[in-house]
Design a protein around this motif. Structure first.
Motif, PDB file in Angstrom:
ATOM      1  N   THR A 116      46.867  48.527  46.047  1.00  0.00           N
ATOM      2  CA  THR A 116      46.499  47.030  46.437  1.00  0.00           C
ATOM      3  C   THR A 116      45.446  46.760  47.598  1.00  0.00           C
ATOM      4  OG1 THR A 116      48.080  46.466  44.547  1.00  0.00           O
ATOM      5  CG2 THR A 116      47.060  44.719  46.715  1.00  0.00           C
ATOM      6  N   THR A 117      45.733  47.136  48.365  1.00  0.00           N
ATOM      7  CA  THR A 117      45.329  47.401  49.696  1.00  0.00           C
ATOM      8  C   THR A 117      43.877  48.442  49.233  1.00  0.00           C
ATOM      9  OG1 THR A 117      47.598  47.623  51.078  1.00  0.00           O
ATOM     10  CG2 THR A 117      45.208  48.378  52.341  1.00  0.00           C
ATOM     11  N   ALA A 118      44.158  49.273  49.434  1.00  0.00           N
ATOM     12  CA  ALA A 118      42.456  49.914  48.774  1.00  0.00           C
ATOM     13  C   ALA A 118      41.501  49.200  47.498  1.00  0.00           C
ATOM     14  CB  ALA A 118      43.011  51.581  48.050  1.00  0.00           C
ATOM     15  N   SER A 119      41.859  48.657  46.474  1.00  0.00           N
ATOM     16  CA  SER A 119      41.138  47.876  45.967  1.00  0.00           C
ATOM     17  C   SER A 119      40.609  46.284  46.664  1.00  0.00           C
ATOM     18  CB  SER A 119      42.082  47.734  44.884  1.00  0.00           C
ATOM     19  OG  SER A 119      42.486  46.618  44.752  1.00  0.00           O
ATOM     20  N   LEU A 120      41.894  46.237  47.955  1.00  0.00           N
ATOM     21  CA  LEU A 120      40.990  45.094  48.275  1.00  0.00           C
ATOM     22  C   LEU A 120      40.258  45.451  49.321  1.00  0.00           C
ATOM     23  CD1 LEU A 120      44.727  43.230  48.733  1.00  0.00           C
ATOM     24  CD2 LEU A 120      42.188  42.059  47.843  1.00  0.00           C
ATOM     25  N   ARG A 121      40.815  46.548  50.226  1.00  0.00           N
ATOM     26  CA  ARG A 121      38.978  47.136  51.147  1.00  0.00           C
ATOM     27  C   ARG A 121      38.395  47.121  50.191  1.00  0.00           C
ATOM     28  NH1 ARG A 121      42.943  50.139  53.931  1.00  0.00           N
ATOM     29  NH2 ARG A 121      43.121  48.296  55.843  1.00  0.00           N
ATOM     30  N   LYS A 122      37.813  47.850  49.060  1.00  0.00           N
ATOM     31  CA  LYS A 122      36.622  48.534  48.461  1.00  0.00           C
ATOM     32  C   LYS A 122      35.750  46.701  48.205  1.00  0.00           C
ATOM     33  CE  LYS A 122      36.313  50.154  43.644  1.00  0.00           C
ATOM     34  NZ  LYS A 122      36.820  49.307  42.628  1.00  0.00           N
ATOM     35  N   ASP A 123      36.975  45.663  47.601  1.00  0.00           N
ATOM     36  CA  ASP A 123      36.523  44.606  46.874  1.00  0.00           C
ATOM     37  C   ASP A 123      36.129  44.067  48.409  1.00  0.00           C
ATOM     38  OD1 ASP A 123      36.790  45.010  44.712  1.00  0.00           O
ATOM     39  OD2 ASP A 123      38.334  43.797  44.096  1.00  0.00           O
TER      40      ASP A 123
ATOM     41  N   GLU B  12      40.825  33.441  45.461  1.00  0.00           N
ATOM     42  CA  GLU B  12      40.062  34.806  44.148  1.00  0.00           C
ATOM     43  C   GLU B  12      40.211  36.658  44.813  1.00  0.00           C
ATOM     44  OE1 GLU B  12      39.230  32.877  46.851  1.00  0.00           O
ATOM     45  OE2 GLU B  12      36.872  33.249  47.597  1.00  0.00           O
ATOM     46  N   ALA B  13      40.951  36.658  45.765  1.00  0.00           N
ATOM     47  CA  ALA B  13      41.228  37.813  45.560  1.00  0.00           C
ATOM     48  C   ALA B  13      42.339  38.185  44.976  1.00  0.00           C
ATOM     49  CB  ALA B  13      41.277  38.685  47.222  1.00  0.00           C
ATOM     50  N   ARG B  14      43.207  37.191  44.643  1.00  0.00           N
ATOM     51  CA  ARG B  14      44.485  36.967  43.286  1.00  0.00           C
ATOM     52  C   ARG B  14      45.382  38.284  44.390  1.00  0.00           C
ATOM     53  NH1 ARG B  14      43.881  34.677  38.446  1.00  0.00           N
ATOM     54  NH2 ARG B  14      42.145  33.684  38.393  1.00  0.00           N
ATOM     55  N   VAL B  15      45.439  38.723  44.912  1.00  0.00           N
ATOM     56  CA  VAL B  15      46.567  39.109  45.733  1.00  0.00           C
ATOM     57  C   VAL B  15      47.703  39.364  44.438  1.00  0.00           C
ATOM     58  CG1 VAL B  15      47.771  38.399  47.344  1.00  0.00           C
ATOM     59  CG2 VAL B  15      47.544  40.795  46.994  1.00  0.00           C
ATOM     60  N   GLY B  16      48.252  38.679  44.342  1.00  0.00           N
ATOM     61  CA  GLY B  16      49.825  38.902  44.005  1.00  0.00           C
ATOM     62  C   GLY B  16      49.459  39.663  42.809  1.00  0.00           C
ATOM     63  N   ASP B  17      48.762  38.619  41.587  1.00  0.00           N
ATOM     64  CA  ASP B  17      47.907  39.798  40.138  1.00  0.00           C
ATOM     65  C   ASP B  17      47.923  41.040  40.597  1.00  0.00           C
ATOM     66  OD1 ASP B  17      48.016  37.166  38.972  1.00  0.00           O
ATOM     67  OD2 ASP B  17      46.136  36.689  39.186  1.00  0.00           O
ATOM     68  N   ARG B  18      46.459  41.612  41.899  1.00  0.00           N
ATOM     69  CA  ARG B  18      46.621  42.759  41.815  1.00  0.00           C
ATOM     70  C   ARG B  18      48.257  43.625  41.834  1.00  0.00           C
ATOM     71  NH1 ARG B  18      41.013  44.200  44.468  1.00  0.00           N
ATOM     72  NH2 ARG B  18      40.232  41.727  44.141  1.00  0.00           N
ATOM     73  N   VAL B  19      49.190  42.657  42.523  1.00  0.00           N
ATOM     74  CA  VAL B  19      49.868  43.966  43.448  1.00  0.00           C
ATOM     75  C   VAL B  19      50.783  44.204  41.566  1.00  0.00           C
ATOM     76  CG1 VAL B  19      51.983  44.258  44.499  1.00  0.00           C
ATOM     77  CG2 VAL B  19      49.913  42.833  45.205  1.00  0.00           C
ATOM     78  N   ALA B  20      50.930  43.258  41.500  1.00  0.00           N
ATOM     79  CA  ALA B  20      51.797  42.689  39.896  1.00  0.00           C
ATOM     80  C   ALA B  20      51.080  43.821  38.814  1.00  0.00           C
ATOM     81  CB  ALA B  20      51.850  41.281  39.593  1.00  0.00           C
ATOM     82  N   ALA B  21      50.162  43.912  39.264  1.00  0.00           N
ATOM     83  CA  ALA B  21      48.871  44.610  38.034  1.00  0.00           C
ATOM     84  C   ALA B  21      49.026  45.963  38.010  1.00  0.00           C
ATOM     85  CB  ALA B  21      47.555  44.515  38.026  1.00  0.00           C
ATOM     86  N   GLU B  22      49.036  46.349  39.532  1.00  0.00           N
ATOM     87  CA  GLU B  22      49.170  47.717  39.714  1.00  0.00           C
ATOM     88  C   GLU B  22      50.611  48.526  39.707  1.00  0.00           C
ATOM     89  OE1 GLU B  22      46.819  49.826  40.393  1.00  0.00           O
ATOM     90  OE2 GLU B  22      44.972  48.970  41.248  1.00  0.00           O
ATOM     91  N   ALA B  23      51.559  47.831  39.459  1.00  0.00           N
ATOM     92  CA  ALA B  23      53.005  48.047  39.128  1.00  0.00           C
ATOM     93  C   ALA B  23      53.073  47.782  37.836  1.00  0.00           C
ATOM     94  CB  ALA B  23      53.994  46.720  39.838  1.00  0.00           C
ATOM     95  N   GLN B  24      52.831  47.643  37.372  1.00  0.00           N
ATOM     96  CA  GLN B  24      52.390  47.214  35.461  1.00  0.00           C
ATOM     97  C   GLN B  24      52.348  48.572  35.368  1.00  0.00           C
ATOM     98  OE1 GLN B  24      52.504  43.524  33.620  1.00  0.00           O
ATOM     99  NE2 GLN B  24      51.804  44.696  31.530  1.00  0.00           N
TER     100      GLN B  24
END
Ligand SMILES: Cc1ncc(COP(=O)(O)O)c(C=O)c1O
Length: 469
Positions: A459-466, A407-419
């Motif tokens: 992504t690292t920052a957002s994963l930390r925040k969540d 549910e952390a959807r890490v791959g999606d997060r990185v892709a969205a930040e890149a996009q």
């Protein structure tokens, strides 16, 4: 591509297209928990290494469409050749002693490019149909040799070979077949070759021995008389861009050969330059497959096309009628489609004229090295792959290699930040795949890596925040 940032496009046409798409297009490999709400990003334009969405936002294409637009987007000469062929003779049957000029030219060109004894080509519509047709032909081949029990195909866990029924059964990515059926009586999956997650303490060479031993044990258990073929991607793609230990493919092939088990190389992704050669099997992995399948880069995605390259030895059997009045009764309406074949011929001409394989051999190692520099980010557990076929595996803990929760959807997060920063890469679970058009140069690599550096930091920052890190 579905990203968490998708919103309906603003202009009237784009809005209406977005709605039509959402209401009527059943998208492949789409997460409906996002789709019903967010729909899809509409990609409307392309040029070279770029694509553009319906808002006019421009992105560097980091995935070559879907590992396929090898010569880059917007090649007018391919479009023109296709238009000319479509106007002159868009389609006619290739069944029953009929053919067309582009199909004949392309078959001969593929025979010239392929390893020495692969001189015969069966055309299909893409990678899945190439693999599906191959299994059917291989079964027919052994039936004709009076060995009808040779039916089982050895594949590997995490392999991806497509989604027609047979190809999906060869596919070993477990989640791909959740709640779908597979033809289990025809396929046995061996372990994938995963250097990053190999048993602790095993050297690369020991790991290779271990995988080869598993093949030998499997043949012993099932019986060579029941096994038709082994199918493998030279580098496993969608299953995680997994590079096998040195010598693996050649040794697997030697074992297969000793037991009259055909070796099928699925070069749907690795073919046509991605690893710096038209075909990787012999040039990179020192194997001489009995069959090579290709698609994607064969036409650089300008038209649907798949091809199965078959050895002289197998063709000697396929090319003899099975009985009086018998024909090789397999094939597709679009086998050898002239417009697709013209696209492929022009595509190959560009690959050769522009030295695209040489570009990959030159820029690929640089891309690998620059991506390695991202390893300092907390979630980057492994950077792997070769040349223009690469992936980053995200983890929660680099020492234990433990994954983040789904549910952390890490791959999606990185892709969205890149996009957000102008780069499209592909999220696959906890992985991010980078498989660009083969025309990137070092400057593009530098821009891409700088975007990714920011994307991983965000992504690292957002994963930390969540609370995931
Ligand atoms: C190695 C491999 N084989 C086969 C396929 C299936 O090809 P297609 O989607 O054209 O049917 C793919 C698609 O990604 C692939 O990566």
């Amino acid at each position: 591509m579905t990203t968490a940032t998708s919103t309906p496009p603003q202009t009237l046409d784009a809005q209406s297209l977005w709605q039509k798409d959402k209401d009527h297009f059943i998208h492949p490999f789409t997460d409906f928990s996002l789709f019903h709400d967010k729909g899809c990003d509409l990609i409307t334009d392309s040029d070279g290494i770029y694509v553009e969405d319906a808002y006019g936002n421009r992105f560097i294409d980091g995935i070559a469409g879907l590992w396929c637009v090898n010569v880059g987007h917007g090649r007018a000469e391919i479009g023109q050749a296709m238009a000319e062929q479509a106007t002159r003779m868009a389609y006619f049957s290739t069944f029953n002693n009929l053919s067309n000029a582009p199909a004949a030219e392309l078959a001969a060109k593929l025979a010239e490019l392929a390893p020495t004894n692969l001189n015969h080509v069966f055309f299909s519509c893409g990678g899945s149909t190439a693999n599906d047709a191959t299994v059917r032909l291989v079964h027919y081949y052994f039936n004709r040799l009076g060995k009808p029990n040779k039916k089982r195909i050895l594949s590997r866990h995490n392999a991806y070979h497509g989604t027609t029924y047979l190809a999906a059964s060869l596919t070993g990515i477990e989640s791909n077949n959740w709640d779908f059926d597979t033809l289990d009586h025809l396929v046995t999956h061996l372990s994938e070759a995963n250097l990053y997650r190999r048993p602790q303490g095993m050297s690369e060479a020991e790991y290779c021995d271990h995988l080869v031993a598993e093949l030998e044990e499997t043949i012993e258990r099932i019986g060579a008389e029941n096994i038709a073929a082994f199918i493998a991607e030279p580098i496993m793609g969608a299953g995680g861009v997994l590079v096998a230990p040195r010598g693996y493919h050649a040794r697997m092939q030697a074992v297969c050969r000793a037991h009259e088990i055909l070796y099928i190389a699925d070069e749907v992704v690795t073919g046509f330059g991605r690893l710096g050669h038209v075909f990787a099997s012999e040039a990179v992995f020192d194997t001489r497959p009995d069959i090579i399948n290709c698609a994607k880069g064969l036409s650089s995605g300008y038209a649907p096309l798949g091809a199965t390259l078959i050895s002289d030895e197998i063709y000697a059997v396929l090319g003899t009628p099975q009985r009086k009045g018998g024909v090789l009764s397999t094939g597709f309406t679009y086998s050898g489609h002239p417009v697709s074949c013209v696209a492929a011929l022009k595509n190959i001409e560009i690959i050769e004229r522009e030295g695209i394989c040489a570009n990959v051999r030159e820029v690929g190692p640089y891309l690998e090295r620059q991506l390695e520099t991202l390893s300092h980010h907390d979630t980057v557990g492994d950077v792997r792959g070769s040349h223009f076929m690469l992936a980053i595996e995200n983890v929660a803990d680099k020492t234990s290699k433990e994954l983040l929760p789904v549910e952390a959807r890490v791959g999606d997060r990185v892709a969205a930040e890149a996009q957000k920063r102008g780069l499209i890469i592909r999220p696959v679970g906890h992985l991010n795949i980078i498989s660009p058009p083969l025309i990137w140069d070092r400057d593009v690599v530098d821009r891409v890596v700088s975007i990714l550096d920011e994307a991983f930091a965000a992504t690292t920052a957002s994963l930390r925040k969540d609370g995931y890190l």
